[in-house]
Motif scaffolding. Structure first.
Motif, PDB file in Angstrom:
ATOM      1  N   CYS A   1       0.837  -1.192   0.000  1.00  0.00           N
ATOM      2  CA  CYS A   1       0.000   0.000   0.000  1.00  0.00           C
ATOM      3  C   CYS A   1       0.877   1.250   0.000  1.00  0.00           C
ATOM      4  O   CYS A   1       0.650   2.189  -0.761  1.00  0.00           O
ATOM      5  N   ASN A   2       1.897   1.215   0.874  1.00  0.00           N
ATOM      6  CA  ASN A   2       2.821   2.344   0.936  1.00  0.00           C
ATOM      7  C   ASN A   2       3.501   2.557  -0.410  1.00  0.00           C
ATOM      8  O   ASN A   2       3.669   3.680  -0.865  1.00  0.00           O
ATOM      9  N   LEU A   3       3.893   1.435  -1.047  1.00  0.00           N
ATOM     10  CA  LEU A   3       4.604   1.522  -2.322  1.00  0.00           C
ATOM     11  C   LEU A   3       3.749   2.252  -3.359  1.00  0.00           C
ATOM     12  O   LEU A   3       4.235   3.139  -4.063  1.00  0.00           O
ATOM     13  N   TYR A   4       2.481   1.879  -3.421  1.00  0.00           N
ATOM     14  CA  TYR A   4       1.597   2.553  -4.371  1.00  0.00           C
ATOM     15  C   TYR A   4       1.482   4.035  -4.033  1.00  0.00           C
ATOM     16  O   TYR A   4       1.385   4.885  -4.915  1.00  0.00           O
ATOM     17  N   GLY A   5       1.513   4.308  -2.752  1.00  0.00           N
ATOM     18  CA  GLY A   5       1.476   5.700  -2.319  1.00  0.00           C
ATOM     19  C   GLY A   5       2.700   6.457  -2.812  1.00  0.00           C
ATOM     20  O   GLY A   5       2.586   7.564  -3.354  1.00  0.00           O
ATOM     21  N   TYR A   6       3.876   5.833  -2.658  1.00  0.00           N
ATOM     22  CA  TYR A   6       5.107   6.484  -3.116  1.00  0.00           C
ATOM     23  C   TYR A   6       5.058   6.709  -4.619  1.00  0.00           C
ATOM     24  O   TYR A   6       5.439   7.775  -5.130  1.00  0.00           O
ATOM     25  N   LEU A   7       4.562   5.682  -5.331  1.00  0.00           N
ATOM     26  CA  LEU A   7       4.477   5.798  -6.785  1.00  0.00           C
ATOM     27  C   LEU A   7       3.568   6.954  -7.170  1.00  0.00           C
ATOM     28  O   LEU A   7       3.891   7.738  -8.071  1.00  0.00           O
ATOM     29  N   ALA A   8       2.460   7.062  -6.448  1.00  0.00           N
ATOM     30  CA  ALA A   8       1.527   8.132  -6.756  1.00  0.00           C
ATOM     31  C   ALA A   8       2.179   9.486  -6.552  1.00  0.00           C
ATOM     32  O   ALA A   8       1.982  10.405  -7.356  1.00  0.00           O
ATOM     33  N   ILE A   9       2.979   9.582  -5.493  1.00  0.00           N
ATOM     34  CA  ILE A   9       3.664  10.858  -5.246  1.00  0.00           C
ATOM     35  C   ILE A   9       4.617  11.163  -6.402  1.00  0.00           C
ATOM     36  O   ILE A   9       4.673  12.293  -6.906  1.00  0.00           O
ATOM     37  N   LEU A  10       5.334  10.118  -6.834  1.00  0.00           N
ATOM     38  CA  LEU A  10       6.271  10.311  -7.944  1.00  0.00           C
ATOM     39  C   LEU A  10       5.531  10.717  -9.213  1.00  0.00           C
ATOM     40  O   LEU A  10       5.985  11.611  -9.949  1.00  0.00           O
ATOM     41  N   LEU A  11       4.406  10.056  -9.445  1.00  0.00           N
ATOM     42  CA  LEU A  11       3.667  10.352 -10.673  1.00  0.00           C
ATOM     43  C   LEU A  11       3.100  11.756 -10.648  1.00  0.00           C
ATOM     44  O   LEU A  11       3.063  12.449 -11.675  1.00  0.00           O
ATOM     45  N   GLU A  12       2.718  12.158  -9.453  1.00  0.00           N
ATOM     46  CA  GLU A  12       2.249  13.534  -9.310  1.00  0.00           C
ATOM     47  C   GLU A  12       3.383  14.498  -9.646  1.00  0.00           C
ATOM     48  O   GLU A  12       3.191  15.493 -10.344  1.00  0.00           O
ATOM     49  N   GLY A  13       4.562  14.133  -9.128  1.00  0.00           N
ATOM     50  CA  GLY A  13       5.749  14.935  -9.411  1.00  0.00           C
ATOM     51  C   GLY A  13       6.052  14.961 -10.894  1.00  0.00           C
ATOM     52  O   GLY A  13       6.435  15.999 -11.447  1.00  0.00           O
ATOM     53  N   ARG A  14       5.850  13.797 -11.524  1.00  0.00           N
ATOM     54  CA  ARG A  14       6.122  13.718 -12.966  1.00  0.00           C
ATOM     55  C   ARG A  14       5.273  14.720 -13.739  1.00  0.00           C
ATOM     56  O   ARG A  14       5.761  15.429 -14.619  1.00  0.00           O
ATOM     57  N   GLU A  15       3.981  14.788 -13.351  1.00  0.00           N
ATOM     58  CA  GLU A  15       3.104  15.739 -14.034  1.00  0.00           C
ATOM     59  C   GLU A  15       3.638  17.154 -13.920  1.00  0.00           C
ATOM     60  O   GLU A  15       3.657  17.915 -14.883  1.00  0.00           O
TER      61      GLU A  15
ATOM     62  N   MET B   1      -5.095   8.281  -4.569  1.00  0.00           N
ATOM     63  CA  MET B   1      -4.313   8.739  -3.428  1.00  0.00           C
ATOM     64  C   MET B   1      -4.872  10.045  -2.869  1.00  0.00           C
ATOM     65  O   MET B   1      -5.010  10.208  -1.668  1.00  0.00           O
ATOM     66  N   VAL B   2      -5.209  10.950  -3.784  1.00  0.00           N
ATOM     67  CA  VAL B   2      -5.695  12.257  -3.344  1.00  0.00           C
ATOM     68  C   VAL B   2      -6.993  12.104  -2.562  1.00  0.00           C
ATOM     69  O   VAL B   2      -7.208  12.747  -1.544  1.00  0.00           O
ATOM     70  N   SER B   3      -7.836  11.166  -3.019  1.00  0.00           N
ATOM     71  CA  SER B   3      -9.106  10.984  -2.308  1.00  0.00           C
ATOM     72  C   SER B   3      -8.934  10.146  -1.039  1.00  0.00           C
ATOM     73  O   SER B   3      -9.880   9.970  -0.283  1.00  0.00           O
ATOM     74  N   GLY B   4      -7.729   9.626  -0.833  1.00  0.00           N
ATOM     75  CA  GLY B   4      -7.441   8.916   0.423  1.00  0.00           C
ATOM     76  C   GLY B   4      -8.012   7.525   0.484  1.00  0.00           C
ATOM     77  O   GLY B   4      -8.252   6.990   1.562  1.00  0.00           O
TER      78      GLY B   4
END
Lengths: 712, 377
Positions: A380-394, A445-448
């Motif tokens: 779950c945490n990993l997907y969270g980290y990925l989401a943060i990275l993808l957000e950063g990518r945008e 992720m944003v919607s929690g």
């Protein structure tokens, strides 16, 4: 062994003159005692209505101390019986031959019908309800905990066991220490405990006057010869008197005039007893003549000597496997005790990491359930980290596009470099399929709702993770991950192995578990038992000797269950030590408390520290303050000064400029400063008169920090 | 700056609420011209008197090795479940003082226990933030332990109190250190309703106790560390029906009066109070003056079957029997022979009102019965 020289000469000189009269008076007292008791036995029972066999009561008029102590409890023992002799005290039926149970206080006897009514639930063993709380009849002490057949018939096994154990252990039935006099001095509770828990305790200790030879361990009733050899060097009783054993052999051993029998034994053992010498006999049997230096071999050397002692009914030293008496006795006491450590700390202070470390260090396995939960949490945490990275990518993509557009304006339209950028492609662009996945993940992720989609997500999206990881655009973002504030430091550790972790058959390693965030948040309390493994013992460099037999229980309380008023602390009165964990990096972080007021986390930590340290339940407990995340403090100090926290306003280190490792030394000083701050504060709130109550162990904290800090 | 402005308005609103609360308190004080004791005295009511043998300890339940924290009776009158810090629940037969079950708990730090209305199962909760339910009829496992049949998972703080909704085995109300009370559906193991919490007007500190109205099981009352007791309707989760102020310390225990129109509270400030749920007034304060400065906390209370007597356990081992009408102490069970040696942590009256059970930190439970010819009041 140093003082006796002066006064033993005195005693040697005086002993012949005193002895005759002394012995005489002693004997007369003996005779007197015997007279009273024998007379009493003959006394008809009609006077007191008591059973003839319980007539050990000594009359109050005799003037010796011994009888006084006896009469103290004799006074409580009288109980009237209206029926005929031998009948039950309650229903007045039956005769001498009906089976009866006896009250251990008043000697009242009850038949099987009346026992349970008269004695109730037996909270202190076999006592009439009216006798509860009273001291037991000393003549019945030997029968404590030994149940009669009658009781076994009436009650079931468990109840009998319970009644007997409470009979043995309850307070009122314990031997009253002031009734045991050793060398003329009454004992107190502590000394009685010392005596009863030593390696060779006197057997079946009853109230009375005893003599005890501290040097050799000889033990006997006052006025009688030795009957036992107990552990020597116990700090009980006064100084032994020459006449303690009423000996008349004119030979002194350890200041006591020995009896004739002992003299024979010494002569048999080959000790030269010519000329009324004085000896010093030690516990192992070696002896010295007074004023002489040479120590002579143990008197117990010969095997025949023990046989000879048995013939004379003299005591022989008990067989001891381990001669270092005190150590062993202490260890056996500790063996049974579970040492409890309570681990508390404010939010994010690293208590869960310490708990997990302890689990791994002491080989306490995680249960299947726990592992499954941790696995899910890590994924779950990993997907969270990925989401943060993808957000950063945008963000990076937009930035690059913006930059390109600027460049295009600057270069003018139609320049050569624009070919790839015109269609909006940068090195941060994803393929359409991955883009859809990434947008979905960011949205979740944003919607929690990240927790909700698990564990279904692992099955469906594992292939996406692999593609994503191999994607150049993602790798480009990954290389710029330090610019993303949201991404926790530990994310790198997991992201490097993203493909492996996202598989359904992934099994977390110990290291993964240690590094995983938020694995313990679900339950309010976790506890584990451990002991120091023997293998670990050799490799410990700090030189601590851990007892391999000692069991420890580490209890970790989740900060959320601490509550404001610490109502739960009353449950931890049997704790041996409180480990209070503080995160050093808290000094510039803030937290919204329940009233909506922004509060510095270090100050909040300090408040929690105060409530716990000053709680009446935890009075007199040991506290260990663990200052966690010291290496992060070093990094943070470069950016934010320690004085950011109002509590640390007076931190003003003298910085020496010729030091290369400047920040390191400042951080070191800050570490000590905070430690001292907490220590002083504790002293303030507790008004200590002794510092040992709490100690700050830098070694321990830094060692845990080295591993723990990276997970923060 | 909208944030600064919001903060300002928030502060102003808090100020206004406090002001209103203060005015409300003053107005209440004006309206309250008498209390129960004053009225009863003016009516010439006489005090209940107790002889030395009217309430006697007839059983001592021994078996726990740790402090007893909680107890509960079955409605069918003769069984008791008790929870202790030794990590066990024990089910006793109060008549014979035999143990029918000894349940080893997965988490030793237990704070509360409850008997289900049918007497088929027991519930307990504690520092593990869960409420565990054991079916007494289920078979024991290999080690002889009774398995947990349901765990109610969802509280974020310790579970301080639990009580089954009367007449059904499927609903239970728990209170927790996370400032909420929760109504659970045991069959599904899920939360039906959460009372209080972050965005709702509920308790602002740990909730320590709940009591369900015996006359109307949709209404319950809760006591909290914020010094208030709140009245809830199980159909309205968003806010409390009424908030009862007055205590100067944590409200440790609440209990509904037998008629369901009043309830009693016990607090860290050493007082017990009686509140009326219809008009929100405090009817009476029960406080015994102590010579020394240490004021013993009230740990647990119970009403007799008629409501005339209030039993209150105190942290110093006292257990007062109050005459609720005249607010006088009738008897102190802590001073009679073979009383408890330590804090009385919990007490409860059997369903028929004939006997009182007290649990203490001295690891024992005692059953007190109205002796001889005295009729139960």
């Amino acid at each position: 062994m140093d003082s006796p020289h002066s006064d033993t000469t005195g005693s040697v000189l005086s002993s012949p003159s005193v002895s005759s009269s002394g012995v005489f008076s002693q004997k007369r007292a003996d005779i007197h005692n015997n007279e009273t008791t024998t007379r009493h036995v003959k006394r008809p029972s009609a006077v007191t209505f008591r059973d003839p066999e319980s007539c050990d009561m000594v009359q109050g008029e005799s003037n010796s101390n011994y009888s006084e102590t006896q009469s103290m409890h004799a006074a409580e023992q009288s109980i009237e019986r209206n029926g005929k002799k031998g009948s039950c005290y309650r229903c007045l039926e039956g005769n001498q031959f009906t089976e009866k149970e006896i009250c251990i206080v008043c000697n009242a006897k009850y038949c099987c019908k009346c026992v349970l009514r008269a004695m109730g639930s037996m909270p202190e063993g076999r006592k009439c309800v009216t006798c509860i709380g009273k001291k037991i009849n000393e003549s019945r002490r030997a029968s404590l905990g030994k149940c009669s057949r009658l009781l076994k018939q009436l009650l079931n096994e468990l109840e009998v066991k319970q009644a007997m154990s409470s009979e043995k252990t309850c307070k009122a039935n314990q031997l009253p220490p002031q009734l045991v006099l050793i060398n003329g001095e009454p004992l107190n509770q502590y000394k009685l405990h010392v005596l009863q828990t030593c390696q060779n305790p006197p057997k079946k200790l009853k109230p009375g006057r005893y003599w005890y030879d501290k040097v050799s361990g000889f033990w006997g009733k006052e006025g009688d010869g030795p009957c036992l050899i107990i552990t020597a060097q116990l700090n009980v009783g006064g100084r032994i008197k020459a006449k303690a054993s009423n000996g008349n052999a004119k030979v002194l051993v350890n200041d006591r005039e020995i009896t004739r029998k002992e003299l024979w034994m010494l002569q048999f053992a080959g000790v030269n007893c010519e000329g009324k010498p004085s000896f010093w006999l030690s516990a192992d049997g070696s002896y010295q003549e007074e004023g002489q230096k040479n120590e002579k071999g143990p008197i117990w050397k010969k095997t025949r000597i023990k046989l000879f002692c048995a013939l004379l009914s003299l005591p022989v030293p008990p067989n001891v496997a381990n001669p270092a008496g005190e150590d062993v006795s202490q260890r056996t006491l500790e063996q049974q005790v579970l040492l409890k450590l309570l681990l508390v700390g404010y939010q994010k202070s690293g208590t869960s990491t310490i708990y997990k470390q302890a689990k791994i260090l002491y080989n306490v396995p995680f249960s299947e359930d726990e592992r499954q939960n941790i696995k899910l949490k890590i994924q779950c945490n990993l997907y969270g980290y990925l989401a943060i990275l993808l957000e950063g990518r945008e963000r990076f993509e937009e930035e690059v596009l913006l930059e390109n557009r600027k460049l295009q304006f600057a270069d003018g339209p139609g320049s050569s470099g624009g070919a790839s950028q015109i269609d909006g492609k940068t090195k941060y662009s994803l393929s359409p399929r991955l883009k859809a996945f990434s947008e979905w993940l960011v949205q979740v992720m944003v919607s929690g709702n990240l927790e909700v989609i698990f564990p279904a997500a692992t099955r469906e999206y594992a292939p996406f993770i692999q593609k994503l990881w191999n994607d150049a655009a993602f790798q480009a973002t990954y290389n710029r991950r330090h610019e993303l504030q949201m991404l926790p430091r530990i994310a790198t550790y997991f992201l490097e192995r993203a493909v492996e972790i996202s598989r359904t058959d992934y099994e977390p390693s110990d290291m993964d578990i240690l590094y995983a965030e938020g694995t313990q948040s679900s339950n309010g309390l976790s506890s584990m038992e451990f002991s120091f493994p023997t293998r670990e013992r050799e490799s410990f460099i700090d030189g601590y000797q851990h007892d391999p037999l000692a069991r420890y229980q580490l209890i970790r309380l989740h900060p959320s269950s601490l509550g404001a008023s610490c109502k739960w602390v009353g449950m931890f009165e049997d704790i041996n030590m409180v480990l209070f964990c503080v995160s050093l990096t808290d000094y510039d972080e803030f937290w919204l408390d329940s009233n909506g007021v922004l509060i510095n986390k270090m100050v909040a930590s300090k408040q929690l520290f105060e409530t716990i340290v000053s709680h009446p339940t935890l009075e007199q407990k040991d506290f260990l303050l663990i200052l966690n995340k010291a290496d992060l403090l070093l990094e943070k100090m470069e950016e934010v000064p320690l004085t950011r926290c109002e509590w640390f306003h007076d931190f003003n280190p003298v910085i020496s400029h010729h030091n290369n490792n400047l920040t390191a030394s400042v951080a070191q000083r800050a570490f000590h400063y905070i430690a001292v701050k907490f220590k002083r504060y504790a002293r303030e709130i507790l008004k200590w008169d002794h510092n040992e109550n709490s100690f700050i162990n830098n070694e321990f904290s830094t060692t845990t920090v080295t591993e723990a800090s990276t997970t923060s | 700056m909208p944030v600064a402005e919001l903060k300002e308005r928030h502060a102003a609103a808090i100020e206004a609420v406090n002001d209103l609360r203060e005015r409300l308190k003053q107005r209440r004080q004006q309206l309250l011209d008498t209390d129960v004791a004053g009225y009863a005295r003016s009516q010439g009511r006489s005090q209940v008197t107790f002889g030395p043998t009217d309430l006697v300890c007839c059983r001592t339940l021994q078996g726990h090795t740790g402090k007893v924290y909680s107890l509960d009776w079955t409605p069918e009158r003769d069984r008791i479940v008790s929870a202790s810090q030794d990590g066990r629940l024990i089910v006793w037969n109060a008549q014979t003082s035999q143990k029918t079950h000894a349940i080893k708990l997965p988490c030793a730090w237990v704070m509360t226990c409850a008997f289900s209305p049918t007497g088929q199962s027991v519930a307990c909760g504690g520092l593990d933030s869960m409420c565990s339910i054991f079916n007494l009829n289920s078979a024991t496992d290999r080690d002889g332990n009774l398995p947990v049949s349901v765990t109610l998972n969802g509280h974020k703080g310790y579970v301080s109190c639990c009580q089954y909704v009367p007449d059904e085995d499927i609903h239970i109300i728990t209170s927790s250190g996370d400032q909420t009370c929760v109504l659970w559906d045991i069959t599904t193991g899920l939360r039906t309703t959460v009372f209080g919490g972050e965005f709702q007007s509920g308790h602002t500190a740990d909730v320590l106790s709940v009591s369900i109205n015996g006359a109307n099981s949709r209404v319950f009352v809760s006591g909290s560390c914020d010094g208030t007791a709140r009245l809830w309707d199980t159909r309205v989760a968003s806010r409390a029906m009424r908030t009862f102020q007055g205590h100067e310390g944590d409200v440790n225990t609440v209990k509904f009066f037998p008629d369901g129109n009043r309830f009693g509270t016990g607090s860290d400030d050493g007082t017990c109070r009686l509140f009326d749920i219809r008009n929100g007034h405090q009817l009476q304060v029960y406080y015994q003056q102590h010579s020394d400065k240490e004021v013993p906390l009230v740990t647990s209370i119970a009403f007799s079957i008629s409501g005339r007597l209030l039993f209150a356990g105190y942290s110093n081992g006292d257990c007062y029997v109050w005459d609720t009408l005249l607010a006088r102490v009738v008897l102190n069970l802590g001073s009679v022979q073979n009383s408890h040696e330590n804090r009385i942590s919990c007490l409860g009256l059997s369903a028929d009102g004939s006997s009182l059970c007290t649990g203490s930190w001295d690891t024992n439970l005692k059953i007190w019965a109205f002796g001889g010819h005295r009729k139960v009041i």
